[in-house]
Design an enzyme around this catalytic site. Structure first.
Site, PDB file in Angstrom:
ATOM      1  N   ARG A 160     -19.224 -14.031 -11.864  1.00 61.98           N
ATOM      2  CA  ARG A 160     -20.222 -13.666 -11.316  1.00 61.98           C
ATOM      3  C   ARG A 160     -21.568 -13.500 -12.001  1.00 61.98           C
ATOM      4  O   ARG A 160     -21.027 -13.004 -12.967  1.00 61.98           O
ATOM      5  CB  ARG A 160     -20.272 -12.053 -10.574  1.00 61.98           C
ATOM      6  CG  ARG A 160     -19.267 -12.081  -9.362  1.00 61.98           C
ATOM      7  CD  ARG A 160     -19.018 -10.673  -9.302  1.00 61.98           C
ATOM      8  NE  ARG A 160     -18.550  -9.864  -8.397  1.00 61.98           N
ATOM      9  CZ  ARG A 160     -17.148  -9.667  -8.254  1.00 61.98           C
ATOM     10  NH1 ARG A 160     -16.171 -10.252  -9.947  1.00 61.98           N
ATOM     11  NH2 ARG A 160     -16.229  -9.633  -7.931  1.00 61.98           N
ATOM     12  N   LYS A 191     -16.441  -6.357 -11.128  1.00 56.44           N
ATOM     13  CA  LYS A 191     -16.800  -4.690  -9.733  1.00 56.44           C
ATOM     14  C   LYS A 191     -15.723  -3.510  -9.882  1.00 56.44           C
ATOM     15  O   LYS A 191     -14.741  -4.186 -10.104  1.00 56.44           O
ATOM     16  CB  LYS A 191     -17.006  -4.976  -8.219  1.00 56.44           C
ATOM     17  CG  LYS A 191     -18.169  -6.124  -8.492  1.00 56.44           C
ATOM     18  CD  LYS A 191     -18.495  -6.511  -6.369  1.00 56.44           C
ATOM     19  CE  LYS A 191     -19.067  -7.357  -5.933  1.00 56.44           C
ATOM     20  NZ  LYS A 191     -19.065  -7.893  -4.627  1.00 56.44           N
ATOM     21  N   HIS A 261     -24.282 -18.294  -7.618  1.00 52.07           N
ATOM     22  CA  HIS A 261     -22.645 -17.522  -7.044  1.00 52.07           C
ATOM     23  C   HIS A 261     -21.870 -19.135  -6.447  1.00 52.07           C
ATOM     24  O   HIS A 261     -20.896 -18.842  -5.406  1.00 52.07           O
ATOM     25  CB  HIS A 261     -23.123 -16.477  -5.911  1.00 52.07           C
ATOM     26  CG  HIS A 261     -21.938 -15.393  -5.287  1.00 52.07           C
ATOM     27  ND1 HIS A 261     -21.791 -15.041  -6.946  1.00 52.07           N
ATOM     28  CD2 HIS A 261     -21.204 -15.334  -4.323  1.00 52.07           C
ATOM     29  CE1 HIS A 261     -20.628 -14.183  -5.837  1.00 52.07           C
ATOM     30  NE2 HIS A 261     -20.419 -14.767  -5.202  1.00 52.07           N
ATOM     31  N   ARG A 264     -19.870 -20.239  -8.662  1.00 52.08           N
ATOM     32  CA  ARG A 264     -18.487 -19.254  -8.100  1.00 52.08           C
ATOM     33  C   ARG A 264     -17.818 -20.464  -6.986  1.00 52.08           C
ATOM     34  O   ARG A 264     -16.468 -19.481  -7.591  1.00 52.08           O
ATOM     35  CB  ARG A 264     -18.940 -18.019  -8.565  1.00 52.08           C
ATOM     36  CG  ARG A 264     -17.732 -16.716  -8.106  1.00 52.08           C
ATOM     37  CD  ARG A 264     -18.064 -15.651  -8.317  1.00 52.08           C
ATOM     38  NE  ARG A 264     -17.163 -14.566  -7.769  1.00 52.08           N
ATOM     39  CZ  ARG A 264     -15.944 -13.672  -8.326  1.00 52.08           C
ATOM     40  NH1 ARG A 264     -15.582 -14.095  -9.843  1.00 52.08           N
ATOM     41  NH2 ARG A 264     -15.448 -13.524  -7.768  1.00 52.08           N
ATOM     42  N   HIS A 287     -10.820 -10.069  -7.908  1.00 48.98           N
ATOM     43  CA  HIS A 287     -10.939  -9.385  -6.227  1.00 48.98           C
ATOM     44  C   HIS A 287      -9.734  -8.311  -5.885  1.00 48.98           C
ATOM     45  O   HIS A 287      -8.701  -8.601  -5.956  1.00 48.98           O
ATOM     46  CB  HIS A 287     -10.415 -10.917  -4.993  1.00 48.98           C
ATOM     47  CG  HIS A 287     -12.055 -11.654  -5.174  1.00 48.98           C
ATOM     48  ND1 HIS A 287     -11.016 -12.811  -4.629  1.00 48.98           N
ATOM     49  CD2 HIS A 287     -12.900 -11.353  -5.068  1.00 48.98           C
ATOM     50  CE1 HIS A 287     -12.493 -13.607  -3.731  1.00 48.98           C
ATOM     51  NE2 HIS A 287     -14.006 -13.387  -5.003  1.00 48.98           N
ATOM     52  N   TYR A 296     -11.097 -18.423   0.410  1.00 45.42           N
ATOM     53  CA  TYR A 296     -11.634 -20.155   0.402  1.00 45.42           C
ATOM     54  C   TYR A 296      -9.955 -20.897   0.771  1.00 45.42           C
ATOM     55  O   TYR A 296     -10.699 -22.618   0.473  1.00 45.42           O
ATOM     56  CB  TYR A 296     -11.517 -20.029  -1.162  1.00 45.42           C
ATOM     57  CG  TYR A 296     -12.545 -19.613  -2.263  1.00 45.42           C
ATOM     58  CD1 TYR A 296     -13.765 -20.144  -1.944  1.00 45.42           C
ATOM     59  CD2 TYR A 296     -12.475 -17.817  -1.743  1.00 45.42           C
ATOM     60  CE1 TYR A 296     -14.603 -19.730  -2.312  1.00 45.42           C
ATOM     61  CE2 TYR A 296     -13.253 -17.848  -2.903  1.00 45.42           C
ATOM     62  CZ  TYR A 296     -14.676 -17.880  -2.936  1.00 45.42           C
ATOM     63  OH  TYR A 296     -15.789 -17.381  -3.481  1.00 45.42           O
TER      64      TYR A 296
END
Length: 322
Positions: A160, A191, A261, A264, A287, A296
């Site tokens: 990110r 995150k 992004h 990414r 994630h 994806y």
């Protein structure tokens, strides 16, 4: 539109006084509730007599009129809140006794279409990083070397933008991220303050080594720890990376708006299509849920090799950089 039912006006006053909603939000509530009011009037009913079946029919009519799932969900939420309030008021005032069940309680809006993430094709991604390498070689200025290193690292490791900007030259107590130059790995804080370590391909490591040398010359007399710095010698900003990547993509001839992004997304798509290892890609992306990574699998990109080191387009590049 005709005057509102008194219940609606009372509910809007309660929202204004008790929840102190903004005028803009109250206007949105009023718009949605007036739709409910007009539907009830068309059926010759009071609001307390509206059934679950009618709510479903009215929701379906909104869909037929082309309202988006998001709009329908917002409208149903407004109606649901109104009937919950109306039941409480009826209980308090011993009125609307027939309203024993919220008619909107189990009515759901149509599912929103999931937008697939926009990613570059393998050819576009390689063209972009190779153009960045070409500019760095030709211009020989520190900003070009820095831009080349940031793009290579974004694409090589799927970071990110915030993670990229948090990387320091070497780890310290305050470091959010750092590079292990010997192991060719980058450690970042993602995150939820979850730390993860991701491999860095050989071309990206070469670009980072070149940038580190340029950076050391430029910051010879400072103690700035940030790996990527601005022209003022401070940690690079997100806006600068976004702007310079966008302009670089234009110069590379890419027919799309490229942002960090997207690099990414490209990383995830290309590695997943070649390795088919959803769990590994989930771990590299950071994630929390495998569902976030599964999107994806819907992207149709060509297959590369079977594992990260051999699969990634830039990891496969020879030591010459060609």
């Amino acid at each position: 539109m005709s005057d509102s039912f008194p219940e609606i006006e009372a509910y809007l006053r309660a929202l204004h006084v008790l929840r102190q909603l903004s005028p803009h939000t109250l206007k949105a509530y009023r718009t949605d509730l007036l739709v409910l009011q007009e539907n009830a009037r068309a059926e010759g009913l009071t609001l307390s007599k509206v059934s679950n079946a009618l709510i479903r029919r009215w929701a379906a009519s909104l869909h037929a009129k082309g309202r988006s799932p998001r709009t329908i969900a917002r409208t149903l939420s407004a109606w649901r809140g109104f009937y919950a309030w109306l039941a409480l008021e009826g209980e308090a005032q011993k009125s609307h006794s027939s309203l024993s069940v919220n008619p909107v309680s189990d009515v759901k809006a149509p599912k929103r279409n999931k937008l697939l993430p926009k990613a570059l094709s393998v050819e576009q991604a390689i063209a972009l990083v190779e153009h960045a390498a070409k500019e760095a070689k030709e211009k020989k200025d520190w900003e070009s070397y820095r831009d080349y290193a940031t793009i290579e690292l974004l694409y090589s490791s799927g970071l990110r933008l915030s993670e990229l900007l948090g990387i320091d030259v070497e780890p310290s107590r305050s470091s959010a991220g750092w590079l292990d130059w010997d192991a060719a790995e980058v450690s970042v804080l993602g995150k939820g303050n979850k730390r993860r370590t991701i491999p860095v391909g050989k071309p990206a490591m070469r670009s980072l080594q070149s940038w580190r040398e340029m950076r050391a010359q430029y910051l010879a007399n400072t103690k700035e720890l940030a790996l990527f710095i601005s022209i003022q010698g401070t940690r690079l900003s997100a806006r600068t990376v976004q702007a310079r990547l966008r302009r670089l993509a234009i110069r590379a001839g890419l027919p799309t708006h490229v942002h960090p992004h997207m690099m990414r997304h490209s990383f995830a798509s290309h590695v997943l299509q070649s390795s088919h290892d959803l769990r590994a890609v989930q771990e590299m992306l950071g994630h929390a849920s495998i569902a976030s990574t599964q999107i994806y699998t819907s992207l149709d990109f060509q297959h590369l090799a079977k594992a990260y080191d051999s699969a990634h387009p830039r990891a496969r590049a020879k030591s010459s950089g060609k």
